[in-house]
Design a protein around this motif. Structure first.
Motif, short mmCIF file in Angstrom:
data_model
loop_
_atom_site.label_atom_id
_atom_site.label_comp_id
_atom_site.label_asym_id
_atom_site.label_seq_id
_atom_site.Cartn_x
_atom_site.Cartn_y
_atom_site.Cartn_z
N UNK A 253 0.85 -1.19 0.00
CA UNK A 253 0.00 0.00 0.00
C UNK A 253 0.89 1.24 0.00
N UNK A 254 0.29 2.39 0.12
CA UNK A 254 1.05 3.64 0.09
C UNK A 254 0.81 4.38 -1.20
N UNK A 255 1.87 4.96 -1.75
CA UNK A 255 1.75 5.84 -2.91
C UNK A 255 2.71 5.37 -4.01
N UNK A 256 2.25 5.50 -5.25
CA UNK A 256 3.13 5.28 -6.40
C UNK A 256 2.88 6.40 -7.39
N UNK B 106 15.04 11.89 -7.65
CA UNK B 106 16.21 11.98 -6.77
C UNK B 106 15.85 12.52 -5.39
N UNK B 107 14.95 13.50 -5.35
CA UNK B 107 14.60 14.08 -4.04
C UNK B 107 13.39 13.42 -3.40
N UNK B 108 12.88 12.34 -4.03
CA UNK B 108 11.81 11.57 -3.41
C UNK B 108 10.42 12.09 -3.66
N UNK B 109 10.25 13.04 -4.58
CA UNK B 109 8.91 13.57 -4.87
C UNK B 109 8.09 12.60 -5.70
N UNK B 110 8.74 11.68 -6.41
CA UNK B 110 8.03 10.60 -7.10
C UNK B 110 8.87 9.33 -7.00
N UNK B 111 8.19 8.19 -7.13
CA UNK B 111 8.87 6.91 -6.88
C UNK B 111 9.65 6.39 -8.07
N UNK B 112 9.11 6.52 -9.26
CA UNK B 112 9.78 6.04 -10.47
C UNK B 112 9.48 7.00 -11.62
N UNK B 113 10.30 6.94 -12.67
CA UNK B 113 10.04 7.78 -13.84
C UNK B 113 10.63 7.13 -15.08
N UNK B 114 9.96 7.37 -16.21
CA UNK B 114 10.44 6.92 -17.51
C UNK B 114 11.08 8.12 -18.22
N UNK B 115 12.34 7.97 -18.60
CA UNK B 115 13.09 9.04 -19.23
C UNK B 115 13.48 8.66 -20.65
N UNK C 77 5.77 -0.15 -2.89
CA UNK C 77 4.93 0.04 -4.08
C UNK C 77 5.79 0.11 -5.33
N UNK C 78 6.92 0.81 -5.26
CA UNK C 78 7.80 0.92 -6.42
C UNK C 78 8.41 -0.44 -6.77
#
Length: 294
Positions: free
Chosen positions: A90-93, A137-146, A278-279
């Protein structure tokens, strides 16, 4: 100081209104105002300037806000890790994506993840690669596609390479180049281009290719979405360069291979400090081992 008080402060800061913040937090306004006033007394400083017309953060409020966010994020991560220990994710993604992500079908993956882990709150943000990497990097989002030029690599984050691709020219059906089987950068250099904003990764891969070939080019239209780029291309007065794996989903335009086309690499990235439960579950949906990083 209580976590709920911090949530109220964040809600007021986001909405610029005690009334809207109370609705967002599902409490009566008097209760929210009372808790923020208690917190201000404890801190010995006002967090908000209140007038009949507006509410805005004071200097003390602006200093308090990032620390409050970190506290709430840490509390949420702690609760998520405890839940994971007893077998519940649970939590946030929050997932960041570039406008032209092609290596993964994002809506389908998010749907599958939601089906598996319905207790996780899913969010999606579209942006430029550099901005998304910084937020990860600063934890504002868990994963990203670049999507980055082949000469670059994600910094400050852990990264898994998803795919490599080359750009193709995108033109309107009536454009003079539409009947060509292939073109090169020299042939394209005299065209008027639509592209992403200067210094973004989506723009750099093309800028670097033309610079390496010693060719100038005119970018007359700068846009932030592939959809607007497509609509401008369809008018026939400009051309674009987009990843070949992305263009099949475009309708109405002609794509032309570019013999000396710039290359790009798509990555999935997450914080160096590690994955939230979650990540980690999201990587599992993508069948990516968390240890398989670059």
């Amino acid at each position: 100081m209580e976590l709920q008080q911090m949530r109220y402060v964040l809600a007021v800061a986001e909405t610029n209104s005690f009334t809207r913040a109370a609705k967002q937090c599902l409490v009566v306004q008097s209760a929210l105002s009372h808790q923020i006033a208690r917190l201000e007394r404890e801190l010995g400083a006002r967090l908000f300037e209140r007038t009949s017309r507006r509410v805005r953060l004071t200097a003390a409020g602006r200093a308090f806000l990032p620390e409050a966010r970190q506290c709430l994020d840490a509390a949420e991560r702690a609760a998520a890790r405890v839940a994971a220990e007893v077998g519940e994710i649970r939590g946030r993604l929050t997932v960041g994506v570039i406008p032209t992500v092609a290596a993964v079908d994002i809506p389908a993956v998010l749907h599958e993840f939601h089906q598996r882990h319905q207790q996780v709150r899913i969010g999606l943000k579209v942006g430029a690669s550099a901005d998304l990497a910084e937020q990860v990097e600063r934890g504002a989002m868990e994963v990203a596609f670049l999507g980055l030029p082949a000469t670059a690599h994600p910094r400050g984050v852990r990264a898994h390479e998803l795919a490599r691709d080359r750009l193709v020219a995108v033109v309107a059906p009536g454009h003079p180049l539409a009947g060509e089987r292939e073109v090169d950068l020299q042939r394209l250099a005299d065209e008027s281009f639509v592209d992403f904003p200067a210094k973004t990764a989506g723009r750099l891969q093309s800028d670097q290719a033309f610079a390496a070939a010693g060719l100038p080019r005119e970018v007359a239209f700068e846009v932030t979405t592939a959809d607007l780029m497509l609509r401008l291309v369809l008018q026939g007065f400009c051309v674009g360069l987009l990843p070949s794996a992305y263009t099949p989903q475009l309708g109405g335009v002609i794509t032309i291979p570019v013999t000396d086309a710039p290359a790009r690499v798509e990555y999935l990235v997450w914080p160096r400090l590690g994955l939230t439960p979650a990540a980690a579950a999201f990587l599992d949906v993508l069948d990516i081992p968390a240890s398989d990083v670059t």
